[in-house]
Design a protein around this motif. Structure first.
Motif, PDB file in Angstrom:
ATOM      1  N   GLN A  42       0.764  -0.936  -0.043  1.00 18.35           N
ATOM      2  CA  GLN A  42       0.350  -0.190   0.294  1.00 18.35           C
ATOM      3  C   GLN A  42       0.977   1.572  -0.114  1.00 18.35           C
ATOM      4  O   GLN A  42       0.614   1.882  -0.801  1.00 18.35           O
ATOM      5  N   THR A  43       1.486   1.192   0.579  1.00 15.95           N
ATOM      6  CA  THR A  43       2.448   2.856   1.176  1.00 15.95           C
ATOM      7  C   THR A  43       3.843   2.615   0.201  1.00 15.95           C
ATOM      8  O   THR A  43       4.085   4.230  -0.661  1.00 15.95           O
ATOM      9  N   PHE A  44       4.025   1.902  -0.624  1.00 15.89           N
ATOM     10  CA  PHE A  44       4.847   2.005  -2.556  1.00 15.89           C
ATOM     11  C   PHE A  44       4.183   2.385  -3.102  1.00 15.89           C
ATOM     12  O   PHE A  44       4.259   2.931  -3.934  1.00 15.89           O
ATOM     13  N   ILE A  45       2.590   1.738  -3.021  1.00  8.94           N
ATOM     14  CA  ILE A  45       2.026   2.343  -4.630  1.00  8.94           C
ATOM     15  C   ILE A  45       1.270   3.659  -4.150  1.00  8.94           C
ATOM     16  O   ILE A  45       1.442   4.887  -5.497  1.00  8.94           O
ATOM     17  N   GLY A  46       1.293   3.928  -2.391  1.00 11.52           N
ATOM     18  CA  GLY A  46       0.763   5.328  -2.331  1.00 11.52           C
ATOM     19  C   GLY A  46       1.617   6.242  -2.725  1.00 11.52           C
ATOM     20  O   GLY A  46       1.894   7.504  -3.258  1.00 11.52           O
ATOM     21  N   ALA A  47       3.176   6.126  -2.694  1.00 14.34           N
ATOM     22  CA  ALA A  47       4.287   7.202  -2.965  1.00 14.34           C
ATOM     23  C   ALA A  47       4.494   7.132  -4.429  1.00 14.34           C
ATOM     24  O   ALA A  47       4.917   7.832  -4.656  1.00 14.34           O
ATOM     25  N   ILE A  48       4.286   5.757  -5.007  1.00  9.66           N
ATOM     26  CA  ILE A  48       4.868   6.560  -6.169  1.00  9.66           C
ATOM     27  C   ILE A  48       3.285   7.243  -6.928  1.00  9.66           C
ATOM     28  O   ILE A  48       3.842   7.822  -7.822  1.00  9.66           O
ATOM     29  N   LEU A  49       2.001   6.828  -6.912  1.00  9.90           N
ATOM     30  CA  LEU A  49       1.226   7.899  -7.388  1.00  9.90           C
ATOM     31  C   LEU A  49       1.659   9.716  -6.469  1.00  9.90           C
ATOM     32  O   LEU A  49       1.170  10.422  -7.728  1.00  9.90           O
TER      33      LEU A  49
END
Length: 297
Positions: A42-49
């Motif tokens: 979740q945090t990986f996708i959140g960081a990218i977005l």
């Protein structure tokens, strides 16, 4: 305009409810109880977005200095504790019980604020905090299917939430916006959770997870990551456009909506006494919002 504020609030509530329901579905129904990987994803996708949104100019994120990032690391550590313990607790507790225990973060914050500020307390605020605290203390005794591990993780979660709230208020740096703070949280979380995935056994367990190739599992994980990011954006948007009192009202309404709808989506094991704890806790939260209408704590 007033109608735009209502639209923003309704959008926030919708994302809030769907986000919690999606997380609960993945963690409890699909039984994916590997929080380092789940929250790391979740945090990986959140960081990218968030970084892509900043590059495209959709959100404003300035260059973060090294000193500002380092000064915010204690907050990021609390953020990791918040999401990790929250996942553990949510996987084991029904949503109404989870929110009842989460409300106890307010008394936790209050004790820290009281020690630091030593200011006089309003009687209405004190009553509201007592109602939330007593509800959380009594809930395990009336829960018909008490999960001691779930309650322990919930205590860790509420402590991190309360401490993070205090850190945000008293953090000395004025160089970081809410989105910049969240960006640091995301990047630090990805690094820490990735390192912790193997020692905790989550990586090995996830590789043997029965539903790993399931289309439902993939959709649930993707939806949870996207909704988590949208919830952060909606929170910042709502917080910046409303007073502290009205922001708290929308949080309260979103939680009540999630609790009322959760029995129609998930199996909720409760009785009259445990439901009374839930009701009293959220009456206390409503009183807290009312008592803080002229303050920001």
């Amino acid at each position: 305009m007033q109608w735009r504020r209502h639209v923003t609030g309704l959008a926030f509530s919708l994302v809030f409810v769907v986000s919690y329901f999606t997380n609960k579905f993945v963690l409890s129904v699909l039984n994916f109880t590997y929080p380092t990987l789940f929250q790391g994803w979740q945090t990986f996708i959140g960081a990218i977005l968030l970084l892509v949104s900043g590059k495209l100019g959709w959100v404003e994120i300035n260059r973060i200095t090294r000193s500002a990032a380092l000064s915010w690391l204690p907050g990021s550590l609390l953020f990791v504790g918040n999401i990790y313990a929250g996942s553990r607790a949510l996987s084991r507790l029904d949503i109404p019980f989870f929110f009842t225990l989460q409300n106890c973060s307010h008394p936790f914050s209050y004790v820290i604020f009281k020690v630091m500020r030593r200011e006089k307390t309003q009687w209405l605020k004190f009553i509201s905090l007592c109602l939330m605290l007593l509800s959380a203390i009594n809930l395990p005794f009336y829960d018909p299917q008490v999960d001691h591990s779930g309650y322990l993780w919930a205590v860790c979660h509420l402590a991190c939430v309360g401490a993070y709230r205090v850190f945000q208020v008293h953090h000395k740096s004025v160089n970081l916006s809410d989105l910049e703070q969240q960006c640091i949280n995301y990047l630090f979380s990805v690094l820490l959770l990735a390192v912790a995935a193997h020692p905790t056994g989550d990586l090995t367990g996830a590789l043997e997870f029965p539903s790993l190739q399931s289309h439902t599992f993939h959709c649930g994980c993707c939806a949870s990551a996207l909704l988590g990011f949208l919830l952060r954006l909606a929170t910042v948007k709502l917080k910046s456009g409303l007073s502290f009192e009205h922001f708290g009202v929308w949080i309260f309404l979103s939680k009540v909506t999630a609790m009322l709808l959760s029995p129609f989506i998930f199996s909720v094991n409760s009785n009259a006494s445990s439901l009374l704890c839930v009701v009293v806790s959220h009456v206390g939260e409503a009183l807290l919002i009312y008592s803080e209408r002229d303050t920001h704590v």
